[in-house]
Write a protein that holds these residues in place. Sequence first.
Motif, PDB file in Angstrom:
ATOM      1  N   VAL A   1      34.311  54.773  43.326  1.00 31.67           N
ATOM      2  CA  VAL A   1      35.336  54.135  43.737  1.00 31.67           C
ATOM      3  C   VAL A   1      34.926  53.066  44.707  1.00 31.67           C
ATOM      4  CG1 VAL A   1      35.583  56.006  45.424  1.00 31.67           C
ATOM      5  CG2 VAL A   1      37.698  54.507  45.023  1.00 31.67           C
ATOM      6  N   ALA A   2      35.663  51.939  44.737  1.00 30.70           N
ATOM      7  CA  ALA A   2      35.379  50.848  45.659  1.00 30.70           C
ATOM      8  C   ALA A   2      36.542  50.036  45.871  1.00 30.70           C
ATOM      9  CB  ALA A   2      34.018  50.071  44.954  1.00 30.70           C
ATOM     10  N   ASP A   3      37.554  49.927  45.093  1.00 33.60           N
ATOM     11  CA  ASP A   3      38.737  49.122  45.146  1.00 33.60           C
ATOM     12  C   ASP A   3      39.362  49.625  46.567  1.00 33.60           C
ATOM     13  OD1 ASP A   3      41.036  47.715  45.122  1.00 33.60           O
ATOM     14  OD2 ASP A   3      41.734  48.529  43.273  1.00 33.60           O
ATOM     15  N   PRO A   4      39.616  48.749  47.424  1.00 31.87           N
ATOM     16  CA  PRO A   4      40.096  48.793  48.987  1.00 31.87           C
ATOM     17  C   PRO A   4      41.756  49.298  48.574  1.00 31.87           C
ATOM     18  CG  PRO A   4      39.767  46.509  48.343  1.00 31.87           C
ATOM     19  CD  PRO A   4      38.947  47.058  47.658  1.00 31.87           C
ATOM     20  N   ALA A   5      42.320  48.735  47.585  1.00 29.80           N
ATOM     21  CA  ALA A   5      43.642  49.282  47.279  1.00 29.80           C
ATOM     22  C   ALA A   5      43.459  50.801  46.912  1.00 29.80           C
ATOM     23  CB  ALA A   5      44.179  48.696  46.069  1.00 29.80           C
ATOM     24  N   THR A   6      42.386  51.396  46.514  1.00 35.35           N
ATOM     25  CA  THR A   6      42.589  52.958  46.410  1.00 35.35           C
ATOM     26  C   THR A   6      41.171  53.401  47.275  1.00 35.35           C
ATOM     27  OG1 THR A   6      40.841  52.829  44.430  1.00 35.35           O
ATOM     28  CG2 THR A   6      43.424  52.750  44.073  1.00 35.35           C
ATOM     29  N   GLY A   7      41.429  53.238  48.723  1.00 31.86           N
ATOM     30  CA  GLY A   7      40.297  53.127  49.326  1.00 31.86           C
ATOM     31  C   GLY A   7      40.094  54.707  50.019  1.00 31.86           C
ATOM     32  N   VAL A   8      38.843  54.691  50.814  1.00 31.38           N
ATOM     33  CA  VAL A   8      38.806  55.906  51.414  1.00 31.38           C
ATOM     34  C   VAL A   8      38.854  55.805  53.101  1.00 31.38           C
ATOM     35  CG1 VAL A   8      37.082  56.480  49.843  1.00 31.38           C
ATOM     36  CG2 VAL A   8      36.196  55.165  51.876  1.00 31.38           C
ATOM     37  N   ALA A   9      39.173  57.096  53.365  1.00 35.11           N
ATOM     38  CA  ALA A   9      39.431  57.179  54.746  1.00 35.11           C
ATOM     39  C   ALA A   9      38.151  57.288  55.852  1.00 35.11           C
ATOM     40  CB  ALA A   9      40.102  58.747  55.225  1.00 35.11           C
ATOM     41  N   VAL A  10      38.057  56.385  56.677  1.00 32.57           N
ATOM     42  CA  VAL A  10      36.790  56.178  57.800  1.00 32.57           C
ATOM     43  C   VAL A  10      37.263  56.153  59.036  1.00 32.57           C
ATOM     44  CG1 VAL A  10      35.046  54.234  58.080  1.00 32.57           C
ATOM     45  CG2 VAL A  10      35.720  54.662  55.758  1.00 32.57           C
TER      46      VAL A  10
ATOM     47  N   GLY B   1      28.194  49.993  40.913  1.00 34.02           N
ATOM     48  CA  GLY B   1      29.272  49.124  40.874  1.00 34.02           C
ATOM     49  C   GLY B   1      30.609  49.758  41.419  1.00 34.02           C
ATOM     50  N   GLY B   2      31.772  49.253  41.019  1.00 36.49           N
ATOM     51  CA  GLY B   2      33.085  49.882  41.681  1.00 36.49           C
ATOM     52  C   GLY B   2      34.173  50.054  40.941  1.00 36.49           C
ATOM     53  N   THR B   3      34.977  50.936  41.120  1.00 38.42           N
ATOM     54  CA  THR B   3      36.215  51.229  40.361  1.00 38.42           C
ATOM     55  C   THR B   3      37.441  51.257  41.137  1.00 38.42           C
ATOM     56  OG1 THR B   3      35.962  53.576  40.582  1.00 38.42           O
ATOM     57  CG2 THR B   3      34.646  52.693  38.747  1.00 38.42           C
ATOM     58  N   HIS B   4      38.447  51.249  40.411  1.00 36.94           N
ATOM     59  CA  HIS B   4      39.742  51.642  40.972  1.00 36.94           C
ATOM     60  C   HIS B   4      40.263  52.968  40.470  1.00 36.94           C
ATOM     61  CE1 HIS B   4      44.134  50.866  41.808  1.00 36.94           C
ATOM     62  NE2 HIS B   4      44.382  51.334  40.893  1.00 36.94           N
ATOM     63  N   LEU B   5      40.422  53.935  41.619  1.00 33.82           N
ATOM     64  CA  LEU B   5      40.483  55.346  41.376  1.00 33.82           C
ATOM     65  C   LEU B   5      41.764  55.902  41.800  1.00 33.82           C
ATOM     66  CD1 LEU B   5      39.074  58.072  40.804  1.00 33.82           C
ATOM     67  CD2 LEU B   5      38.791  58.282  43.128  1.00 33.82           C
ATOM     68  N   VAL B   6      42.726  56.513  40.594  1.00 34.46           N
ATOM     69  CA  VAL B   6      44.174  56.929  41.005  1.00 34.46           C
ATOM     70  C   VAL B   6      44.206  58.328  40.243  1.00 34.46           C
ATOM     71  CG1 VAL B   6      45.038  54.909  41.291  1.00 34.46           C
ATOM     72  CG2 VAL B   6      44.981  55.762  39.169  1.00 34.46           C
ATOM     73  N   LYS B   7      44.825  59.195  40.962  1.00 28.72           N
ATOM     74  CA  LYS B   7      45.227  60.409  40.362  1.00 28.72           C
ATOM     75  C   LYS B   7      45.925  60.159  38.925  1.00 28.72           C
ATOM     76  CE  LYS B   7      45.034  63.204  44.680  1.00 28.72           C
ATOM     77  NZ  LYS B   7      45.926  64.304  45.411  1.00 28.72           N
TER      78      LYS B   7
END
Length: 380
Positions: free
Chosen positions: A283-292, A230-236
């Motif tokens: 992490v999966a939320d595009p609002a806390t997305g990863v660099a690609v 599944g997926g989450t919203h990840l923030v510092k």
Amino acid sequence: MTARIRLLFSFFAALLLAAAVPALTAPSASAASQAVAHPMFVPGHAAPGLVQPAATPAGYGPADLVSAYKLPSSTAGSGQTVAIVDAYNDPTAEADLGVYRTQYGLPPCTTANGCFKKVNQTGGTTYPPTDAGWATEISLDLDMVSAICPKCHILLVEATSASYANLGKAVNEAAALHANAISNSYGGGDVSDSSAPYYNHPGIAVTASSGDSGYGVAFPASSHYVTAVGGTHLVKASTSRGWSETVWSGAGSGCSTLNAALSGQSSFNTGCAKRAEADVSAVADPATGVAVYDSTPYGGRSGWQVYGGTSVSSPIIASVYALAGNAASVNNNYPYAHSTSFFDVTSGSNGSCSPSQLCKARVGWDGPTGLGTPNGVGGF
């Protein structure tokens, strides 16, 4: 005469019905072989408040992910191979992977040095047609393996099309080529394991994205044989961990009506009579997305981009399995026996449902995030 016509009509109608019945009651294997999956990525942007150095791409990079999940990425993973299974061809996969790894100071992973290998679904080097959307998916997946397990070898297996039959053949090829973990960042509606029997590979950790459309079950995440991610919203955050997570509203979850429950789920009150999804998350939320990095243009985007979706979380978890190095001796029940080795996600939801744990976070297992996110490799 009229009676004879009615009799003949009834006779031919019966013949037509008899001919139709086999088609109506045929096994679902052929239907499953024609079903088409779709990639699970979502375009995004950098996390709010994320400050990057001027030369660093937007979105979370390897150091962020390793920090968030307390992973031994600099010391573990040697000798492990993570396979990425996707459809169609990414003609610039290896070159784009090189740009990503160079940007973040990761060691080269190339065909020449034996770290990277790309094959078609039968193990050959005649590749399928290029598809820009799937090329984006491929770049995302390769980058996530690099971020989490830079010492791992990477195997890319490209299916001829997005049918489950061809994707399944690619999974089988990845297993035949001795992958330790296989990530599947695609999905569709619930399908029975009996009609798509591609994901049962004892001794190999097989992961699958739970979906990007909120509450609702997806296959192959609903397979009895995979780890559904599944997926989450990840923030510092100003905590001892340094990070905080809530449910990503798009993360898929739910109950399969076709596939058997995992024995490990029996004491977690999933609310499902059969297979419950998801098992774990990242992490999966595009609002806390990863660099690609992807140079094959898609939707007007190319170069450095930010992406989310459970396409991100599936290869992350496959790579954590590789870091743990235990796939030969464990199966997808293992996380349930080590549930304290996860960061529990206890707030947020992906929709409305009954019972509520299938779509709303709580202490312990819940549908959108499963047992939670990795806290080191102890759960794998």
